[in-house]
Design an enzyme around this catalytic site. Structure first.
Site, mmCIF file in Angstrom:
data_model
loop_
_atom_site.group_PDB
_atom_site.id
_atom_site.type_symbol
_atom_site.label_atom_id
_atom_site.label_comp_id
_atom_site.label_asym_id
_atom_site.label_seq_id
_atom_site.Cartn_x
_atom_site.Cartn_y
_atom_site.Cartn_z
ATOM 1 N N ASN A 183 8.584 -4.330 3.680
ATOM 2 C CA ASN A 183 7.148 -4.075 3.776
ATOM 3 C C ASN A 183 6.544 -4.618 5.066
ATOM 4 O OD1 ASN A 183 4.410 -3.461 2.881
ATOM 5 N ND2 ASN A 183 4.215 -5.646 2.475
ATOM 6 N N HIS A 225 0.839 -1.205 0.000
ATOM 7 C CA HIS A 225 0.000 0.000 0.000
ATOM 8 C C HIS A 225 0.874 1.255 0.000
ATOM 9 C CE1 HIS A 225 -3.033 -2.840 1.442
ATOM 10 N NE2 HIS A 225 -3.959 -1.905 1.292
#
Length: 440
Positions: free
Chosen positions: A170, A138
């Site tokens: 991430n 994201h």
């Protein structure tokens, strides 16, 4: 009597219409520029990539339209500029508050989906990530948009997603960094965040003093998705109430490699001057607030904070980060940011004192004209590793609290988690309710 009133009404309408028409004509004459052959015309672009057809009459070359290489996409909590060439969001701009971090939105009811508002040949696809070894990362973090389920669902569009290294980035350092930014909203009057990918060249491997770009691609030709070498965030925390100091806003820019990062690395080591980031990204950030003078003051403070962060690293780690930032921050600093970080702190600094997220220490921004560096105001310290498993974060468990990471997911095919306890450790990009993996 009635006829006289009707006659007066008709006359009033006619006079009003005449005055109105004249007023409109005068307004248009004043505000609509007439193209001059000797000057280039500025062609604005409408929302979602649609252009006003009347604009194309201003220049004969635009008879059949202007080439479109990116599309603006508008969502409940953010705006994304999607790059057709790289099939990545060029940047994602979001606005978060303490209120938007709370609400009914739960990621357990969300799943990744392709953006049907983009032509199929230009958008990234779910299958691009299948067996790619990269997470669907994201840009606007899902945890920032819990105000409604729709706002949460919006963050799962692939127009808000970029391929990120999973283990070490991430699901680890980047997730902690997102938590740090989210917590900034709790000690400010609102936070604007610009996040996006970068492709930064590295010195030529042959050592000839030249530069080259090296990065993987995922998907299938000719519609490949470029894997970024780095990611950036620019954060602007408002202080309109003056409750957090005398400044108007605190601003900080950070650039991190799309690679595993040592969890002990201070986040300040990734602070960068805006001028350098804008030069590499080709984008100007918050032009409505950051003037040239403010940018110079913020950039000098950023160099000070970066030097302080690097001073806390081991020598080899310092060299590694310097090499990684070689194209972003060359040894010979050029442009307006000519002042080096001569006042940077070292290990002799007084310890950082934090009170409810606000820093109590000597600021590094000088003559910022109402702008200060983010680290002058908020303690630029990363949350603990795997903070989502610590009970101290209110609402970190469950489907409706802030910072939920209880949804089970597995990682990329490179580093697949092997037991249910490990799989329960979820980063900002979890699998969906159907068990879909982030790194498919």
């Amino acid at each position: 009597m009635l006829d006289i009133r009707l006659r007066h009404l008709a006359i009033g309408i006619a006079v009003g219409a005449g005055i109105g028409a004249g007023g409109v004509y005068a307004y248009i004459k004043r505000t609509v520029p007439v193209p001059r052959p000797s000057e280039p015309d500025l062609i604005p672009t409408g929302p979602q990539g649609k252009d006003d057809a009347s604009i194309f009459r201003m220049h004969r070359a635009l008879k059949y339209g202007i080439p479109q290489s990116e599309t603006l996409r508008f969502y409940e909590g953010f705006v994304a500029s999607f790059d057709h060439r790289t099939r990545n969001p060029k940047w994602v701009l979001e606005y978060i508050t303490k209120e938007s971090l709370q609400g009914e939105g739960t990621r357990e009811q969300s799943q990744f989906y392709e953006d049907q508002g983009l032509e199929q040949r230009f958008r990234s696809k779910l299958e691009d990530y299948h067996s790619s070894g990269y997470d669907r990362g994201h840009m606007a973090a899902a945890a920032n948009h819990r105000a409604s389920q729709n706002a949460m669902n919006d963050t799962f569009t692939l127009s808000n997603v970029s391929p990120q290294v999973g283990a070490g980035f991430n699901r680890d350092y980047w997730a902690r960094f997102e938590k740090f930014v989210k917590d900034t909203a709790k000690v400010s009057d609102g936070v604007y965040i610009v996040t996006g990918p970068l492709w930064i060249p590295q010195p030529d491997a042959r050592g000839n003093g030249k530069w080259e770009m090296r990065h993987p691609m995922i998907g299938k030709p000719p519609q490949l998705v470029s894997v970024p070498t780095h990611y950036f965030k620019v954060v602007l925390a408002e202080n309109s109430s003056s409750r957090h100091g005398t400044h108007q806003a605190a601003v900080g820019a950070f650039v991190m490699p799309n690679a595993p990062i040592d969890p002990q690395t201070p986040v300040t080591a990734f602070a960068v001057p805006l001028e350098a980031l804008e030069s590499v990204s080709g984008a100007k950030f918050f032009p409505g607030f950051i003037s040239d003078r403010r940018r110079i003051a913020l950039d000098n403070a950023a160099l000070d904070w970066q030097a302080e962060g690097k001073a806390r690293l081991k020598l080899l780690d310092r060299v590694s980060i310097a090499q990684d930032q070689a194209a972003l921050l060359p040894k010979q600093v050029t442009g307006q940011t000519l002042v080096a970080a001569t006042s940077s702190s070292s290990s002799n600094d007084a310890p950082l004192v934090q009170t409810s997220g606000i820093v109590n220490r000597q600021p590094k921004t000088v003559n910022g004209e109402g702008a200060v560096h983010l680290c002058d105001v908020v303690a630029c310290q990363m949350p603990p590793e795997k903070w989502w498993g610590i009970g101290g974060d209110s609402g970190s468990k469950g489907s409706s609290g802030g910072g939920s990471r209880s949804l089970q997911r597995q990682g990329s095919n490179r580093g697949r988690l092997r037991n249910s306890q490990e799989a329960a450790i979820v980063a900002e990009v979890p699998g969906n309710a159907n068990g879909q993996e982030d790194a498919q």
